[in-house]
Design a protein around this motif. Structure first.
Motif, mmCIF file in Angstrom:
data_model
loop_
_atom_site.group_PDB
_atom_site.id
_atom_site.type_symbol
_atom_site.label_atom_id
_atom_site.label_comp_id
_atom_site.label_asym_id
_atom_site.label_seq_id
_atom_site.Cartn_x
_atom_site.Cartn_y
_atom_site.Cartn_z
ATOM 1 N N LYS A 38 2.480 -8.312 1.170
ATOM 2 C CA LYS A 38 1.336 -8.214 0.329
ATOM 3 C C LYS A 38 1.556 -7.632 -1.135
ATOM 4 O O LYS A 38 0.647 -7.819 -1.883
ATOM 5 N N HIS A 39 2.310 -6.655 -1.057
ATOM 6 C CA HIS A 39 2.287 -5.750 -2.501
ATOM 7 C C HIS A 39 3.480 -6.209 -3.319
ATOM 8 O O HIS A 39 3.494 -5.808 -4.247
ATOM 9 N N SER A 61 -4.185 -2.836 -6.277
ATOM 10 C CA SER A 61 -3.427 -3.920 -6.321
ATOM 11 C C SER A 61 -3.486 -4.794 -7.715
ATOM 12 O O SER A 61 -3.523 -5.876 -7.502
#
Ligand SMILES: [Zn+2]
Length: 91
Positions: A38-39, A61
């Motif tokens: 996700k990052h 993010s």
């Protein structure tokens, strides 16, 4: 690459004397093994970035560039130049 005993090992080279782990490959495997997908983000090529992958560890993010002092600064400078060009062209 070998799997066994719950660990992952990457060995570069074929002759016994050259069985030296390549640090970059080891780092890449370590990154893929531990990074949260996700990052993982790509520095935006279409906005003047370099296309490299980086790990966005910012709180919300929202990181856009691999390195602000490199790609981010260049993109900011390009946007400023474009704004000045428009301002000059407007009578
Ligand atoms: Zn970049």
């Amino acid at each position: 690459m070998t799997l066994g005993g719950g660990s992952l090992a990457l060995v570069v080279g074929t002759a016994p004397a050259t069985l030296i782990p390549d640090r970059l490959a080891v780092s890449a495997v370590e990154f893929l093994r531990t990074a949260d997908p996700k990052h993982v983000r790509a520095c935006p090529l279409d906005e003047g970035g370099c296309g490299w992958l980086f790990l966005d560890r910012s709180r919300n993010s929202s990181r856009r560039w691999c390195a602000m002092e490199d790609c981010g600064a260049q993109a900011k400078a390009r946007r400023l130049t474009a704004r000045r060009r428009v301002a000059r062209a407007t009578p």
